[in-house]
Write a protein that holds these residues in place. Structure first.
Motif, mmCIF file in Angstrom:
data_model
loop_
_atom_site.group_PDB
_atom_site.id
_atom_site.type_symbol
_atom_site.label_atom_id
_atom_site.label_comp_id
_atom_site.label_asym_id
_atom_site.label_seq_id
_atom_site.Cartn_x
_atom_site.Cartn_y
_atom_site.Cartn_z
ATOM 1 N N ILE A 62 74.510 10.706 25.077
ATOM 2 C CA ILE A 62 75.010 10.792 23.700
ATOM 3 C C ILE A 62 76.448 10.285 23.689
ATOM 4 O O ILE A 62 77.321 10.869 24.345
ATOM 5 C CB ILE A 62 74.966 12.233 23.165
ATOM 6 N N VAL A 63 76.691 9.219 22.971
ATOM 7 C CA VAL A 63 78.024 8.622 22.907
ATOM 8 C C VAL A 63 78.654 8.976 21.563
ATOM 9 O O VAL A 63 78.067 8.727 20.503
ATOM 10 C CB VAL A 63 77.950 7.088 23.065
ATOM 11 N N VAL A 64 79.843 9.566 21.612
ATOM 12 C CA VAL A 64 80.545 9.980 20.389
ATOM 13 C C VAL A 64 81.865 9.232 20.299
ATOM 14 O O VAL A 64 82.698 9.306 21.221
ATOM 15 C CB VAL A 64 80.805 11.498 20.354
ATOM 16 N N ASP A 65 82.061 8.520 19.219
ATOM 17 C CA ASP A 65 83.312 7.814 18.950
ATOM 18 C C ASP A 65 84.074 8.611 17.881
ATOM 19 O O ASP A 65 83.637 8.698 16.731
ATOM 20 C CB ASP A 65 83.020 6.392 18.461
ATOM 21 N N PHE A 66 85.232 9.184 18.268
ATOM 22 C CA PHE A 66 86.003 10.011 17.334
ATOM 23 C C PHE A 66 86.889 9.164 16.420
ATOM 24 O O PHE A 66 87.530 9.704 15.514
ATOM 25 C CB PHE A 66 86.859 11.013 18.108
ATOM 26 N N ASP A 67 86.933 7.867 16.659
ATOM 27 C CA ASP A 67 87.658 6.928 15.803
ATOM 28 C C ASP A 67 89.090 7.384 15.509
ATOM 29 O O ASP A 67 89.470 7.605 14.355
ATOM 30 C CB ASP A 67 86.886 6.740 14.489
ATOM 31 N N GLY A 68 89.857 7.514 16.573
ATOM 32 C CA GLY A 68 91.281 7.831 16.403
ATOM 33 C C GLY A 68 91.610 9.305 16.424
ATOM 34 O O GLY A 68 92.774 9.677 16.616
ATOM 35 N N GLU A 69 90.634 10.160 16.222
ATOM 36 C CA GLU A 69 90.890 11.598 16.268
ATOM 37 C C GLU A 69 90.812 12.090 17.724
ATOM 38 O O GLU A 69 90.188 11.466 18.573
ATOM 39 C CB GLU A 69 89.883 12.357 15.400
ATOM 40 N N ASP A 70 91.409 13.223 17.992
ATOM 41 C CA ASP A 70 91.505 13.759 19.347
ATOM 42 C C ASP A 70 90.260 14.578 19.698
ATOM 43 O O ASP A 70 90.000 15.609 19.075
ATOM 44 C CB ASP A 70 92.747 14.642 19.467
ATOM 45 N N PRO A 71 89.489 14.159 20.698
ATOM 46 C CA PRO A 71 88.311 14.942 21.105
ATOM 47 C C PRO A 71 88.696 16.320 21.624
ATOM 48 O O PRO A 71 87.866 17.239 21.630
ATOM 49 C CB PRO A 71 87.698 14.101 22.232
ATOM 50 N N LEU A 72 89.979 16.474 22.068
ATOM 51 C CA LEU A 72 90.400 17.737 22.668
ATOM 52 C C LEU A 72 91.067 18.678 21.662
ATOM 53 O O LEU A 72 91.696 19.658 22.060
ATOM 54 C CB LEU A 72 91.357 17.459 23.834
ATOM 55 N N SER A 73 90.915 18.373 20.381
ATOM 56 C CA SER A 73 91.387 19.338 19.381
ATOM 57 C C SER A 73 90.497 20.574 19.442
ATOM 58 O O SER A 73 89.334 20.509 19.865
ATOM 59 C CB SER A 73 91.349 18.737 17.982
ATOM 60 N N GLU A 74 91.036 21.699 19.022
ATOM 61 C CA GLU A 74 90.282 22.952 19.134
ATOM 62 C C GLU A 74 88.938 22.878 18.410
ATOM 63 O O GLU A 74 87.899 23.297 18.943
ATOM 64 C CB GLU A 74 91.116 24.112 18.583
ATOM 65 N N GLN A 75 88.950 22.333 17.202
ATOM 66 C CA GLN A 75 87.702 22.276 16.433
ATOM 67 C C GLN A 75 86.665 21.410 17.128
ATOM 68 O O GLN A 75 85.477 21.758 17.170
ATOM 69 C CB GLN A 75 87.972 21.732 15.029
ATOM 70 N N ASN A 76 87.103 20.299 17.693
ATOM 71 C CA ASN A 76 86.152 19.395 18.355
ATOM 72 C C ASN A 76 85.611 20.004 19.644
ATOM 73 O O ASN A 76 84.423 19.854 19.958
ATOM 74 C CB ASN A 76 86.823 18.051 18.644
ATOM 75 N N ILE A 77 86.462 20.673 20.412
ATOM 76 C CA ILE A 77 85.980 21.317 21.636
ATOM 77 C C ILE A 77 84.944 22.387 21.294
ATOM 78 O O ILE A 77 83.884 22.488 21.917
ATOM 79 C CB ILE A 77 87.155 21.943 22.419
ATOM 80 N N ARG A 78 85.258 23.213 20.279
ATOM 81 C CA ARG A 78 84.318 24.273 19.896
ATOM 82 C C ARG A 78 82.985 23.686 19.412
ATOM 83 O O ARG A 78 81.913 24.168 19.793
ATOM 84 C CB ARG A 78 84.930 25.141 18.788
ATOM 85 N N ALA A 79 83.046 22.671 18.579
ATOM 86 C CA ALA A 79 81.812 22.087 18.033
ATOM 87 C C ALA A 79 80.973 21.454 19.138
ATOM 88 O O ALA A 79 79.745 21.634 19.179
ATOM 89 C CB ALA A 79 82.167 21.044 16.971
ATOM 90 N N MET A 80 81.626 20.721 20.057
ATOM 91 C CA MET A 80 80.882 20.077 21.142
ATOM 92 C C MET A 80 80.274 21.116 22.076
ATOM 93 O O MET A 80 79.120 20.989 22.505
ATOM 94 C CB MET A 80 81.801 19.136 21.921
ATOM 95 N N HIS A 81 81.049 22.162 22.401
ATOM 96 C CA HIS A 81 80.540 23.207 23.296
ATOM 97 C C HIS A 81 79.351 23.934 22.666
ATOM 98 O O HIS A 81 78.322 24.186 23.317
ATOM 99 C CB HIS A 81 81.656 24.203 23.614
ATOM 100 N N LYS A 82 79.494 24.262 21.401
ATOM 101 C CA LYS A 82 78.411 24.967 20.706
ATOM 102 C C LYS A 82 77.147 24.104 20.666
ATOM 103 O O LYS A 82 76.032 24.605 20.882
ATOM 104 C CB LYS A 82 78.877 25.303 19.284
#
Length: 775
Positions: A433-453
């Motif tokens: 699964i390839v995810v392009d955040f298009d300039g946003e930070d994958p390591l932001s809290e919301q993104n880490i939580r969403a990916m982990h969940k």
């Protein structure tokens, strides 16, 4: 009746200028064949096209490897029961084995013993059955050049017999497929060539007549190969176009020559002079060959509609071979026949069929008459058998070919299977699964939580074995069990300052960052249960794609942010979708064109429709055999293959080829029946006479086709094995059961309606006006 028709005049022209026609024909063949000297520039047949899985793979490669860097390679897997890669003996053996590649400029080798820290786990495994180590040979060339380099040197890689080793990896698989298919092609030609000559000798009864079709076949294959290789330098054509040229070119060349030579001999036996015999041959058999060639070409052109599948290359090769065979058969061959004249009867072959004309009385006439006496009693059981044979196809499962298409004992396949077992995180049966955040930070809290969940939820799916990604990649030193990590702990891991980590944990985190994050792009790997070609893997891909909007809504991404699925299963789904999308227009093109062409030839509305229905019967029966043998595994040990889904493109290939060839026999037979009907006006007699006068030839032609296709069925690669055996069965059924039983019974039941045509198409709406006498 025929002397004012264009094909009769073409025959007269060919006779009058026979030497010039022959010279021009041979010169044309030489020029087309000489194009081989250009050398091919084949397009890649796998992993190409405007597909999501390819786009995802390209995005991943650009993000983690750079747009300009082109890296290919293979893996040299080594195993020993007692030694490991710390011993000098191990190292000396591996270095010596890979020396042919180590000396090359564009090659780098990553030896297992040079790897340290977390990277070493990707290269070595200590198991109960010994020590396993991967050595990666990196070739800094594009895929095509890397394959050529590997093919040139791989046989030199050898190691001491105390070690077990496997040359494997993607480039190794690619070259193995190409090499095996090329070798199988040569083997098929060596097997089918002599058998074809024997059958021709039996059918014709004289050596000269038997050699002519074989000569036309050679001219056809050489010419079509030359044109195809030239086309490969101007457009995208894969090397598998050559396979279909041999597969189809030999068969149709022999078919067409068979009918032309037989008709010429028939006209000579009637006492006609050579000029008239040549003209009559072109006017009758030549016309049938022309329409047959166009019909077969239309069937093969159906493959041109299937973009993003590799099928268009096969359509190009097949259409070229049929077109060349048709032209040589109706122009060059009559010139040769005109020059030979009565010498065609020289060098008789013992135990062959008679060289005398058919008087209309014989086994095929008797079969037709018997069938037409009891049409319903013959037709109903035959239809039940054919339809029953096709029933297994209703349970068909489809996938693109994988390494499982190679023999079970193939080195590259076995090596891949060992790597999947020892290193499941790198298993080929996975979805990336390839995810392009298009300039946003994958390591932001919301993104880490969403990916982990999301990753945690996927692990609850029975189809998922393991998952690997930055939101769940936590080393044991940081936490004893990464599966116990919750969203909050995941956020803490990535947002804790480096100064609060030990040096080792900090280095590990940077390693994980480099593995999974680059340019605001990340990827998640799901190792999947079951076979690589299984339906579960494809269904998992479909489910991820259907539900991706839920994850994207929870992530913080830019306007161009996207989630795509790559990997084998995703590519298989994309190819299947491309086939389904293009299938209706391809079938509509084939059916419509065929109906028009047959109508032009026989001036009947009913016969073309009936011909299509009968062809579908023989095709469906062969499709049923594919499932019975290759998917269900009946005969797997005898034929040396692993039961697996049907290769997704094979039914399309078979449909286009079988439909074209079936219509070939249909047109050749109907043209003779129509000719007899024009003379007698008696439907029953026309069918009996037409079947008798073409039965031997169609049987001979079909026997040659079956031999050629069965020779391909001996292939070590399941893709060709499926095509070869499937085509052989379809042609066998078409030339026997369908032609001998279904055609006469339906022709009898339709009676005068066989030749009906509406007034607005130039026919007569009044069926009583169709001259007909029935017994």
């Amino acid at each position: 009746m025929l002397k004012d028709r264009i094909f009769f005049k073409l025959g007269e022209f060919t006779y009058d200028y026979r030497k010039s026609v022959l010279v021009i024909g041979m010169l044309s063949c030489f020029l087309m064949s000489s194009l081989v000297m250009m050398g091919p520039n084949w397009a890649e047949s796998w992993g190409e096209g405007d597909l999501e899985s390819i786009e995802a793979g390209d995005l991943l490669e650009d993000a983690f490897f750079g747009e300009e860097e082109d890296v290919q390679g293979f893996t040299y897997l080594v195993q020993h029961d007692s030694l490991n890669d710390s011993s000098q003996e191990w190292r000396d053996e591996v270095i010596a084995a890979l020396e042919p590649f180590a000396e090359l400029d564009d090659v780098e080798i990553q030896y297992s013993w040079d790897q340290t820290g977390d990277e070493r786990e990707e290269f070595v495994k200590q198991e109960d059955d010994g020590f396993w180590a991967k050595n990666r040979v990196i070739i800094n060339l594009d895929r095509k050049e890397a394959k050529a380099l590997y093919a040139e040197h791989y046989e030199s890689v050898e190691i001491d017999s105390d070690f077990d080793s496997w040359r494997t990896g993607q480039i190794a698989i690619d070259v193995t497929f190409d090499t095996r298919i090329q070798d199988d092609l040569i083997k098929a030609e060596l097997v089918s060539g002599p058998l074809t000559l024997i059958i021709l000798g039996i059918v014709f009864g004289t050596l000269i007549a038997a050699l002519l079709p074989l000569g036309i076949a050679i001219l056809t294959v050489l010419s079509a190969m030359g044109i195809t290789i030239w086309l490969s330098n101007t457009t995208d054509v894969t090397q598998y176009a050559l396979n279909i040229i041999t597969l189809i070119g030999i068969g149709v060349s022999v078919d067409y020559s068979l009918f032309m030579v037989n008709r010429f001999r028939e006209e000579l036996n009637r006492g006609r002079d050579i000029r008239t015999s040549t003209a009559m041959t072109v006017a009758t058999a030549g016309k049938a060959v022309f329409f047959s060639g166009v019909t077969v070409a239309i069937g093969l052109m159906g493959m041109l509609f299937f973009e993003n599948t590799g099928l268009p290359s096969l359509g190009i090769g097949g259409t070229l071979s049929v077109s060349v065979a048709m032209i040589f058969s109706i122009v060059v061959l009559p010139a040769v026949l005109a020059m030979l004249g009565h010498r065609l009867f020289k060098f008789k072959i013992p135990f062959a069929f008679s060289t005398e004309n058919d008087d209309g009385e014989g086994i095929w006439s008797k079969i037709a008459t018997t069938v037409m006496d009891r049409p319903w009693a013959v037709l109903i059981p035959t239809l039940i058998i054919l339809l029953g044979a096709g029933l297994p196809f209703l349970q068909a499962d489809f996938s693109i070919a994988s390494r499982d298409a190679l023999p079970p004992d193939d080195e590259t396949r076995v090596g891949f299977e060992h790597m999947d077992e020892k290193w499941p995180e790198g298993a080929v049966n996975s979805a990336t699964i390839v995810v392009d955040f298009d300039g946003e930070d994958p390591l932001s809290e919301q993104n880490i939580r969403a990916m982990h969940k999301w990753m945690t939820a996927q692990l609850e799916d029975d189809r998922v074995n393991e998952t690997f990604g930055y939101a769940m990649a936590y080393p044991g030193d940081w936490n004893d069990n990464s599966s116990d990590i919750n969203e909050t702990m995941a956020v803490e891991y990535w947002q804790t300052p480096t100064s609060n980590f030990s040096a080792k944990d900090a280095a590990t985190r940077e390693y994980i960052r480099g593995q999974f994050l680059s340019d605001n792009v990340t990827y998640v790997v799901f190792s999947l249960n079951g076979p690589i070609t299984g339906a579960d893997s494809r269904n998992f891909v479909d489910d991820v794609r259907d539900e991706r909007s839920k994850l994207m809504d929870e992530l913080v991404v830019g306007d161009e942010g996207k989630l795509m699925v790559a990997g084998f299963a995703a590519y298989s789904v994309d190819v299947l979708d491309a086939i389904v999308e293009n299938l209706p227009i391809a079938i509509a093109f084939i059916f419509t064109s065929t109906i028009i062409l047959i109508y032009i030839q026989v001036r009947s509305v009913i016969i073309p429709i009936k011909a299509i229905v009968m062809n579908i019967l023989s095709i469906s029966a062969s499709f049923g055999m594919l499932v019975f043998v290759f998917q269900w595994g009946n005969g797997a040990e005898l034929l040396n293959f692993t039961p697996q889904p049907i290769e997704a493109t094979n039914p399309v290939i078979m449909f286009c080829i079988v439909f074209g060839l079936s219509m070939d026999y249909e047109v050749l037979m109907l043209s003779r029946i129509h000719e007899e009907w024009e003379v007698t006006g008696d439907n029953t007699q026309a069918v009996a006479n037409g079947l008798q006068k073409t039965g031997r030839l169609i049987t001979g032609a079909a026997a040659i086709m079956v031999v050629v296709f069965l020779a391909f069925g001996l292939s070590s690669v399941v893709i060709l094995k499926q095509i070869g055996l499937g085509l052989a069965l379809a042609i066998l059924l078409d030339a026997t059961i369908v032609r001998a039983l279904v055609v006469p019974s339906t022709m009898r039941l339709m009676g005068k309606w066989n030749w009906w045509s509406p007034k607005w198409l130039g026919g007569s709406d009044d069926i009583e006006n169709v001259e007909e006498s029935e017994e």
